[in-house]
Design a protein around this motif. Sequence first.
Motif, PDB file in Angstrom:
ATOM      1  N   ALA A 160       1.233   6.632  -6.552  1.00 10.50           N
ATOM      2  CA  ALA A 160       0.021   7.419  -6.831  1.00 10.50           C
ATOM      3  C   ALA A 160       0.280   8.905  -6.583  1.00 10.50           C
ATOM      4  CB  ALA A 160      -1.129   6.920  -5.959  1.00 10.50           C
TER       5      ALA A 160
ATOM      6  N   ASN B  32      -1.759   5.861 -12.393  1.00 11.18           N
ATOM      7  CA  ASN B  32      -1.847   6.705 -11.198  1.00 11.18           C
ATOM      8  C   ASN B  32      -2.663   7.964 -11.516  1.00 11.18           C
ATOM      9  OD1 ASN B  32      -0.037   8.170 -12.706  1.00 11.18           O
ATOM     10  ND2 ASN B  32       1.436   8.477 -11.068  1.00 11.18           N
TER      11      ASN B  32
ATOM     12  N   TRP C 183      -2.773  -0.572 -15.089  1.00 13.06           N
ATOM     13  CA  TRP C 183      -2.773   0.241 -13.862  1.00 13.06           C
ATOM     14  C   TRP C 183      -2.352   1.646 -14.247  1.00 13.06           C
ATOM     15  CZ3 TRP C 183       0.465   3.201 -10.813  1.00 13.06           C
ATOM     16  CH2 TRP C 183       0.022   3.440  -9.500  1.00 13.06           C
TER      17      TRP C 183
ATOM     18  N   ARG D 134       2.253   1.698  -3.410  1.00 13.66           N
ATOM     19  CA  ARG D 134       1.203   2.138  -4.331  1.00 13.66           C
ATOM     20  C   ARG D 134       0.857   3.608  -4.078  1.00 13.66           C
ATOM     21  NH1 ARG D 134      -4.341  -0.420  -3.295  1.00 13.66           N
ATOM     22  NH2 ARG D 134      -4.127   1.205  -1.727  1.00 13.66           N
ATOM     23  N   ASP D 135       0.789   3.989  -2.780  1.00  9.73           N
ATOM     24  CA  ASP D 135       0.466   5.377  -2.447  1.00  9.73           C
ATOM     25  C   ASP D 135       1.569   6.319  -2.933  1.00  9.73           C
ATOM     26  OD1 ASP D 135      -1.772   4.425  -1.309  1.00  9.73           O
ATOM     27  OD2 ASP D 135      -1.134   4.684   0.779  1.00  9.73           O
TER      28      ASP D 135
ATOM     29  N   ARG E 235       0.838  -1.212   0.000  1.00 10.06           N
ATOM     30  CA  ARG E 235       0.000   0.000   0.000  1.00 10.06           C
ATOM     31  C   ARG E 235       0.869   1.258   0.000  1.00 10.06           C
ATOM     32  NH1 ARG E 235      -3.466  -2.935   3.255  1.00 10.06           N
ATOM     33  NH2 ARG E 235      -2.469  -2.156   5.151  1.00 10.06           N
TER      34      ARG E 235
END
Length: 374
Positions: free
Chosen positions: A41, A60, A58, A37-38, A34
């Motif tokens: 992002a 962002n 995928w 990914r954050d 996470r």
Amino acid sequence: MYPSPVVKTSPAAPAPVRPVADVRRVRRLAAQFRALRDAVAALPDAVVLLDDACRILWLNPAAGTLLGLTRPEHLYTDLCQQLGDSAIGPWLRTGGDAPLDDVPAPHDAQVRLALSLIPVGARQRLLLARDISTRARLEQMRRDFVANVSHELRTPLTVIHGYLELLDPEDVPQLAGVLGDMRGQSKRMAQIVEDLLTLSRLETQSGFSEEPVAMAPLLATLRREAEVLSQGRHRVILENESEADLLGSLKDLHSAFSNLVSNAVRYTPSGGSIRIRWERLADGRGAFSVIDTGYGIPAHHISRLTERFYRVSSSRSRELGGTGLGLSIVKHALGMHQAQIQISSEPGQGSTFTALFPGERLLPARAADPGVQP
Ligand code: ADP
């Protein structure tokens, strides 16, 4: 007391420690995933993961701002098809091997992007897009400034040069030397301004009208120019070993080639030779070479020669009427034709400058209109 005979005696029961450790590890991994990914992002750059069929796996949030892609609408859709109309679609389809610099964003031409495509494993690719609008604007300001200054200087310099030409040194013999210097310097300034204007034009023009350029007459012109410049001090040899003509801009090819020829004459002492060669290589490419037996260039200078105002010896360049802009012009003019420049040199022995043209630019000879020659 609560009996626990089953736990202690049954061989099929799971060990009490392992599951807790596994659960913790899975939680830790999930948290790390996470966080990763954050972080991706939160990047200001667009990041899009593509499969081998150019489908979006995928993306962002920045992909929305920069490329106009949103989740979930664009997930699993074909990005190559969606960006087909922009400069990015064809680049993606052809593999995006070299990064794409300074192209308009698909939904807003004011936003300029730099893109690269990175292979991920065997079947996926990561598309990265960065907003370079500020850099592009500054670059444009620099180009405009140089072009405007050069343009503004042109008229006063022409006037000064004209008046200096009118003055006869015989009328003022005591100032003859000064007049000669002034004439020489004003001529040099005018040449610098002309070269800067040529560079500005080459930098800003996005396309050019392609025409078949007949090589035989162009080579003959280059040889004549070399002989005029040399004034009999060098042997000028022409080797036209190819039956091919070129597809491109006659004006810009002539400018690039004659810069190479004039350098060869200027940086070769009297008694040396200048060889102008045009050939088709075994791999199908066209090679225009200028080979001299001149001063040569030490190896550590070679990679920087096409930079503006870069000279191996400033005093020698000035003495020989150089502006330091010739090879920058050559590089830009060749770049427009997807051609590369190769330089090899041996100090004291001479230099070879070769312009390599992709095979697709070569045409059967005499396809050109004989009227359109320099
Ligand atoms: P310039 O106007 O000074 O000749 P160029 O951009 O044409 O500028 O060339 C840059 C420098 O590269 C020159 O100043 C010179 O030092 C070197 N150079 C270019 N061509 C040759 C050559 N044929 N032989 C030796 N040196 C060369």
